[in-house]
Structure formats: C-alpha cells, structure tokens
Enzyme design. Structure first.
Site, mmCIF file in Angstrom:
data_model
loop_
_atom_site.group_PDB
_atom_site.id
_atom_site.type_symbol
_atom_site.label_atom_id
_atom_site.label_comp_id
_atom_site.label_asym_id
_atom_site.label_seq_id
_atom_site.Cartn_x
_atom_site.Cartn_y
_atom_site.Cartn_z
ATOM 1 N N THR A 39 0.853 -1.147 0.103
ATOM 2 C CA THR A 39 -0.156 0.081 -0.140
ATOM 3 C C THR A 39 0.987 1.299 -0.041
ATOM 4 O O THR A 39 2.092 1.538 0.437
ATOM 5 C CB THR A 39 -0.798 -0.095 1.165
ATOM 6 O OG1 THR A 39 -1.381 1.056 1.604
ATOM 7 C CG2 THR A 39 -0.180 -0.320 2.516
ATOM 8 N N ASP A 40 0.433 2.367 -0.349
ATOM 9 C CA ASP A 40 0.948 3.575 -0.446
ATOM 10 C C ASP A 40 1.007 4.250 1.034
ATOM 11 O O ASP A 40 1.829 5.036 1.243
ATOM 12 C CB ASP A 40 0.251 4.533 -1.316
ATOM 13 C CG ASP A 40 -1.133 4.923 -0.977
ATOM 14 O OD1 ASP A 40 -1.678 4.380 -0.232
ATOM 15 O OD2 ASP A 40 -1.690 5.889 -1.685
ATOM 16 N N GLU A 41 0.300 3.650 1.959
ATOM 17 C CA GLU A 41 0.361 4.054 3.304
ATOM 18 C C GLU A 41 1.538 3.864 3.954
ATOM 19 O O GLU A 41 1.740 4.388 4.872
ATOM 20 C CB GLU A 41 -0.880 3.456 4.109
ATOM 21 C CG GLU A 41 -2.164 3.688 3.437
ATOM 22 C CD GLU A 41 -3.143 3.409 4.490
ATOM 23 O OE1 GLU A 41 -3.036 3.246 5.579
ATOM 24 O OE2 GLU A 41 -4.513 3.133 3.991
ATOM 25 N N TYR A 75 -2.208 -0.572 11.216
ATOM 26 C CA TYR A 75 -2.236 -1.421 9.664
ATOM 27 C C TYR A 75 -0.926 -1.140 8.811
ATOM 28 O O TYR A 75 -0.292 -1.897 8.343
ATOM 29 C CB TYR A 75 -3.458 -1.049 8.929
ATOM 30 C CG TYR A 75 -3.547 -1.226 7.586
ATOM 31 C CD1 TYR A 75 -3.581 -2.509 7.045
ATOM 32 C CD2 TYR A 75 -3.419 -0.176 6.487
ATOM 33 C CE1 TYR A 75 -3.426 -2.807 5.797
ATOM 34 C CE2 TYR A 75 -3.451 -0.447 5.331
ATOM 35 C CZ TYR A 75 -3.301 -1.627 4.755
ATOM 36 O OH TYR A 75 -3.283 -2.037 3.579
ATOM 37 N N LYS A 124 2.226 -3.214 7.291
ATOM 38 C CA LYS A 124 2.403 -3.513 5.806
ATOM 39 C C LYS A 124 3.914 -3.067 5.546
ATOM 40 O O LYS A 124 4.596 -3.711 4.625
ATOM 41 C CB LYS A 124 1.271 -2.600 4.823
ATOM 42 C CG LYS A 124 0.019 -3.097 4.868
ATOM 43 C CD LYS A 124 -0.143 -4.781 4.500
ATOM 44 C CE LYS A 124 -0.012 -4.724 2.938
ATOM 45 N NZ LYS A 124 -0.544 -6.270 2.455
HETATM 46 P P1 NAD Z 1 -9.794 -7.421 2.063
HETATM 47 O O1 NAD Z 1 -9.894 -7.162 3.681
HETATM 48 O O2 NAD Z 1 -10.844 -7.206 1.166
HETATM 49 O O3 NAD Z 1 -9.373 -8.988 1.790
HETATM 50 C C1 NAD Z 1 -8.462 -9.747 2.702
HETATM 51 C C2 NAD Z 1 -8.601 -11.036 2.209
HETATM 52 O O4 NAD Z 1 -7.600 -11.935 2.869
HETATM 53 C C3 NAD Z 1 -9.937 -11.768 2.794
HETATM 54 O O5 NAD Z 1 -10.478 -12.800 1.706
HETATM 55 C C4 NAD Z 1 -9.444 -12.408 3.984
HETATM 56 O O6 NAD Z 1 -10.199 -13.724 4.255
HETATM 57 C C5 NAD Z 1 -8.138 -13.156 3.787
HETATM 58 N N1 NAD Z 1 -7.142 -13.284 4.781
HETATM 59 C C6 NAD Z 1 -7.157 -12.455 5.922
HETATM 60 N N2 NAD Z 1 -6.073 -12.996 6.874
HETATM 61 C C7 NAD Z 1 -5.760 -14.170 6.048
HETATM 62 C C8 NAD Z 1 -5.028 -15.333 6.674
HETATM 63 N N3 NAD Z 1 -4.271 -15.163 7.778
HETATM 64 N N4 NAD Z 1 -4.645 -16.418 5.682
HETATM 65 C C9 NAD Z 1 -5.349 -16.091 4.711
HETATM 66 N N5 NAD Z 1 -6.305 -15.468 4.300
HETATM 67 C C10 NAD Z 1 -6.266 -14.273 5.103
HETATM 68 O O7 NAD Z 1 -8.740 -6.584 1.677
HETATM 69 P P2 NAD Z 1 -8.192 -5.796 0.344
HETATM 70 O O8 NAD Z 1 -8.860 -4.529 0.477
HETATM 71 O O9 NAD Z 1 -8.693 -6.620 -1.012
HETATM 72 O O10 NAD Z 1 -6.645 -5.618 0.132
HETATM 73 C C11 NAD Z 1 -5.875 -6.673 -0.125
HETATM 74 C C12 NAD Z 1 -4.362 -6.508 -0.306
HETATM 75 O O11 NAD Z 1 -4.316 -5.191 -0.956
HETATM 76 C C13 NAD Z 1 -4.083 -6.414 1.103
HETATM 77 O O12 NAD Z 1 -2.707 -6.550 1.240
HETATM 78 C C14 NAD Z 1 -3.935 -4.777 1.199
HETATM 79 O O13 NAD Z 1 -2.845 -4.175 2.248
HETATM 80 C C15 NAD Z 1 -3.627 -4.194 -0.064
HETATM 81 N N6 NAD Z 1 -4.132 -2.736 -0.637
HETATM 82 C C16 NAD Z 1 -5.258 -2.448 -0.146
HETATM 83 C C17 NAD Z 1 -5.896 -1.305 -0.891
HETATM 84 C C18 NAD Z 1 -7.256 -0.726 -0.717
HETATM 85 O O14 NAD Z 1 -7.494 0.111 -1.225
HETATM 86 N N7 NAD Z 1 -8.138 -1.967 -0.228
HETATM 87 C C19 NAD Z 1 -4.703 -0.482 -1.591
HETATM 88 C C20 NAD Z 1 -3.350 -0.825 -1.706
HETATM 89 C C21 NAD Z 1 -3.032 -2.213 -1.282
HETATM 90 O O1 DAU Z 2 -4.230 3.968 0.367
HETATM 91 C C1 DAU Z 2 -4.238 2.435 0.295
HETATM 92 C C2 DAU Z 2 -5.036 1.982 1.592
HETATM 93 O O2 DAU Z 2 -6.672 2.468 1.245
HETATM 94 C C3 DAU Z 2 -5.217 0.531 1.732
HETATM 95 O O3 DAU Z 2 -3.938 0.263 2.132
HETATM 96 C C4 DAU Z 2 -6.075 -0.051 2.851
HETATM 97 O O4 DAU Z 2 -6.242 -1.213 2.972
HETATM 98 C C5 DAU Z 2 -7.402 0.523 2.382
HETATM 99 O O5 DAU Z 2 -8.299 0.167 3.373
HETATM 100 C C6 DAU Z 2 -7.282 2.191 2.503
HETATM 101 O O6 DAU Z 2 -7.266 2.773 3.513
HETATM 102 P P1 DAU Z 2 -7.926 4.197 3.906
HETATM 103 O O7 DAU Z 2 -7.874 4.245 5.518
HETATM 104 O O8 DAU Z 2 -7.501 5.310 3.095
HETATM 105 O O9 DAU Z 2 -9.357 3.768 3.281
HETATM 106 P P2 DAU Z 2 -11.036 3.818 4.128
HETATM 107 O O10 DAU Z 2 -12.005 3.519 3.235
HETATM 108 O O11 DAU Z 2 -11.049 3.239 5.563
HETATM 109 O O12 DAU Z 2 -11.158 5.388 4.395
HETATM 110 C C7 DAU Z 2 -10.771 6.384 3.141
HETATM 111 C C8 DAU Z 2 -10.976 7.789 3.628
HETATM 112 O O13 DAU Z 2 -12.436 8.042 4.048
HETATM 113 C C9 DAU Z 2 -9.973 7.969 4.872
HETATM 114 O O14 DAU Z 2 -9.606 9.165 5.134
HETATM 115 C C10 DAU Z 2 -11.008 7.856 6.040
HETATM 116 C C11 DAU Z 2 -12.346 8.397 5.372
HETATM 117 N N1 DAU Z 2 -13.519 7.762 6.242
HETATM 118 C C12 DAU Z 2 -13.940 6.391 5.976
HETATM 119 C C13 DAU Z 2 -14.957 5.815 6.688
HETATM 120 C C14 DAU Z 2 -14.797 4.374 6.821
HETATM 121 C C15 DAU Z 2 -14.697 8.636 6.456
HETATM 122 O O15 DAU Z 2 -14.704 9.612 6.246
HETATM 123 N N2 DAU Z 2 -15.781 8.019 6.609
HETATM 124 C C16 DAU Z 2 -15.947 6.675 6.936
HETATM 125 O O16 DAU Z 2 -17.148 6.299 7.340
#
Ligand code: NAD
Ligand code: DAU
Length: 341
Positions: free
Chosen positions: A130-132, A157, A161
């Site tokens: 992630t960019d975080e 989190y 990562k």
């Molecule tokens: P998600 O929470 O939707 O899905 C996570 C999946 O991993 C689920 O299917 C869960 O059952 C599985 N899982 C969790 N723990 C496990 C374990 N111990 N063993 C096997 N499976 C397990 O997550 P997402 O939003 O799809 O993110 C996927 C990946 O992408 C993560 O590594 C996250 O850090 C990265 N990422 C997410 C975002 C975003 O915007 N959501 C952006 C950049 C990177």
């Molecule tokens: O940048 C990549 C990341 O993006 C991933 O690594 C994470 O897995 C993914 O969850 C996401 O993280 P954020 O914390 O940015 O996403 P989230 O959807 O939780 O929140 C997006 C923004 O919205 C953040 O600034 C918090 C805000 N927010 C979130 C929720 C759930 C609100 O204002 N209200 C809300 O109800």
C-alpha cells in the site's frame, strides 16, 4: 521502455483471493490469461467471501481455505506452483486501531511464512502493498510518493504493511527470493467490504441512513479502479524486475467530502445529507502516487480514467447486489457506532 524478460506462470497461488482486490485479480486472470490456473488460499475471515469467485470455471480456479501463517499447509500447497501473489491481509485501518494483534500476525508473520515457502520451493513472489507505508503528505505539498520516498507509516495497519515490505526486500537481497513489490493507492469497485469508505456511504444511502464523514472531510485519497490495480499486478508479476518496487496509481486525488458529495448527487440525495463523526486517531492527511516508473518500465496505463463513470458503475453494483453486502452491514455499523463513527 526497457526490454524486460517475461515470466510466464502457469500455476499461481493467490492469497486473499476471496477478498476485495484479490477476487477482482482472480477474475482478471481468468478473463485475460487463459493458460493460467489459480489456487486461491484464503482463511475466509469476516472480509473473505467465497461468493466473490463463485461461478468461475472449476478447472481454472480452486479454493483452499487456510491460513497464510500455516507452515505445514504451505509445505503441502506451494510445490508445483510457479508463483505466489500475496493479497491476504488484515486491511482496515479503523480495525487496526481497535485491535492491532491480528494485523501483526497475518500481515507480518503471514508474509514471513510465505517468503520462507518461496525460498524452500524456489517460487516467484509478488507482494501487494500500500501507499500508506510512506505516511502522509500535507494538503499544500506539491510532492507525490515515489519508490524513493522514505517509509513513515502512521497506523498499526500501515506499520505492519511496512514491516512486511521490509521482509520482502531482505529475503530478496539475502536469500535471492525472486520477489517484486507493488504499493498501490486506494482502490474502489465491486466486492469491496462495506466497512470501507465508498461502500459504506453507498450502502448507508441504500439503507436510508445518513453517510458518515470523519474529521473535516478534507483528507485526500488517490483513487484507482481495482481492475487497473489487477492489470498492474499482472504486468509486475510477469515483466517486473525481481527486487524492484513499483508504485501503482491513476492520478485520482480527491478529498473525501468531494467523493461523498459525488455519491450523494449520483444517488439523488442533497449534498449536505450526511453526518460529521469523530475523526480517526492519527488520520493520514493525503496520499498521492507518482506512477512514472511503472509507466516508463512496463508501459502500464490505467483504463478507468473517468472517476464519475467508475463511481456510477460501482454504485450500480451495490444496488444490484444487496444480497452480497446485506449480511455484513449490521455488524459493521454496530462496530462503528461503538467507536462513535
Ligand atoms: P480485504 O480485507 O478485502 O481482503 C483480505 C482477504 O484476505 C480476505 O479474503 C481474508 O479472508 C483474507 N485473509 C485475511 N487473513 C488471512 C490469513 N491469515 N490467511 C489467509 N487469508 C487471509 O482486503 P483488500 O482491500 O482486498 O486488500 C488486499 C491487499 O491489498 C492487502 O494486502 C492490502 O494491504 C492491499 N491494498 C489494499 C488497498 C485498498 O484500497 N483496499 C490499496 C492498496 C493495497
Ligand atoms: O491507500 C491505500 C489504503 O486504502 C489501503 O492500504 C487500505 O487497505 C484501504 O483500506 C484504504 O485505507 P484508507 O484508510 O484510506 O481507506 P478507508 O476506506 O477506510 O477510508 C478512506 C477515507 O475516508 C479515509 O480518509 C477515512 C475516511 N472515512 C472512512 C470511513 C469508513 C470517512 O470519512 N468516513 C467513513 O465512514
């Protein structure tokens, strides 16, 4: 674009393939790479849903329910595969603030176990990050993150990562594991859990509940459609250089209040029809990706460049798939209510 050797996997493991981004990636591989078999390894936590990959051809996709931390399982599963693409993680910042332990276990120990399996069985590894890990930028800072930006994670989190990224770098340098890393910005699209910002607000409106905005609503996220993330991961897996990191983003910076107003307007609600709620502790201000390296080296480009169009399609997907999100909605909102959010 420099010449890059192409790696042609036939049999890959996708961890977390029942989660949001992992399942979209599995669909992408099935739709675009006919010679490739996918073994999904997923623990099916609250965030994993086998429905996300239901209906895909059985001779192309197999689901193994299990934990990435399970060394014995990896010993059985990994031989015979030529790559692991590691999506599995605890992924939600708010949950990591309430209870960090599962994040340390899955994100750090899980990555360690997978890297060790790759070392034992000489399997290529792609790490989805992630960019975080780079922390945040000020709203008035013209800079964006690059592959050279120092790590400065803020939340439990993002610090797990960041730790997992460091393990990948060390296993490549010390043991020669053929590993690549991608650090992507915020994804949106189908199959995203209702705890995340866009699905939470869309499903709130569908339930007749007012959306919830943290803090002053001016935090900026850099949005990318999850299909574009999938195509980037495939390019890096097959054409990226081992040992390298690639940042993935689609020039999609937007502040939260603008995204929320776009949702409200697309769903026919007044643009002030939401509640301000308690801010997230340590809330990162702004993320922004400079995707120059992946564009230059791999020629990758996002296809979903019209955010309004992608958002409208995503809203439509949640409208049409209430049976998919409804079972998770109540428990998710109860968790938020307990946190004052
Ligand atoms: P998600 O929470 O939707 O899905 C996570 C999946 O991993 C689920 O299917 C869960 O059952 C599985 N899982 C969790 N723990 C496990 C374990 N111990 N063993 C096997 N499976 C397990 O997550 P997402 O939003 O799809 O993110 C996927 C990946 O992408 C993560 O590594 C996250 O850090 C990265 N990422 C997410 C975002 C975003 O915007 N959501 C952006 C950049 C990177
Ligand atoms: O940048 C990549 C990341 O993006 C991933 O690594 C994470 O897995 C993914 O969850 C996401 O993280 P954020 O914390 O940015 O996403 P989230 O959807 O939780 O929140 C997006 C923004 O919205 C953040 O600034 C918090 C805000 N927010 C979130 C929720 C759930 C609100 O204002 N209200 C809300 O109800």
């Amino acid at each position: 674009m420099p010449d890059t050797e192409t790696f042609e996997p036939e049999n890959i493991i996708v961890t977390g393939g029942c989660g949001f981004i992992g399942s979209n990636f599995v669909h992408h591989v099935v739709d675009n790479h006919p010679g490739v078999h996918v073994t999904v390894l997923d623990k099916l936590t609250y965030a994993g849903n086998p429905e996300n990959i239901a209906g895909l051809p059985e001779d192309r996709v197999e689901l193994v329910v299990g934990d990435v931390c399970d060394e014995g399982l990896l010993d059985e599963l990994v031989p015979g595969h030529d790559a692991i693409v590691h999506f599995a993680a605890e992924s939600h910042n708010d949950n990591s603030i309430a209870d960090p332990e599962p994040f340390v276990r899955t994100n750090v120990v899980g990555t360690y176990r997978l890297l060790e399996a790759c070392r034992r069985f000489d399997v290529r590894y792609h790490h989805v990050s992630t960019d975080e890990v780079y922390g945040d930028l000020a709203l008035d800072d013209p800079a964006r993150f690059t592959e050279e930006t120092p790590y400065r994670p803020s939340s439990p989190y993002s610090s797990t990562k960041a730790s997992s990224d460091m393990l990948v770098r060390a296993w490549h340098r010390t043991y020669g594991v053929r590993a690549t890393i991608s650090n992507c910005s915020n994804n949106y699209g189908p199959y995203q859990h209702v705890e995340k910002f866009i699905p939470r607000q869309v499903t709130n409106v569908l339930c007749g509940v007012r959306p919830k905005l943290y803090g002053d609503g001016r935090n900026v996220r850099d949005w990318i459609h999850t299909e574009d993330h999938s195509s980037a991961v495939w390019e890096i897996l097959t054409r990226g250089r081992a040992g390298e990191t690639y940042l993935v983003g689609a020039d999609g910076e937007r502040d939260n209040i603008d995204v929320l107003r776009a949702i409200l307007s697309a769903m026919g609600r007044p643009e002030d029809d939401f509640d301000w709620v308690r801010d997230r502790p340590g809330h990162d201000r702004r993320y922004a990706i400079d995707p120059a390296k992946i564009r230059r080296e791999l020629g990758w480009r996002p296809r979903h460049t019209d955010f309004a169009e992608g958002l409208a399609a995503t809203i439509e997907w949640y409208r049409e798939n209430e049976a998919w999100w409804r079972p998770a909605k109540e428990a998710t909102e109860a968790r938020y209510a307990a946190q004052g959010q």
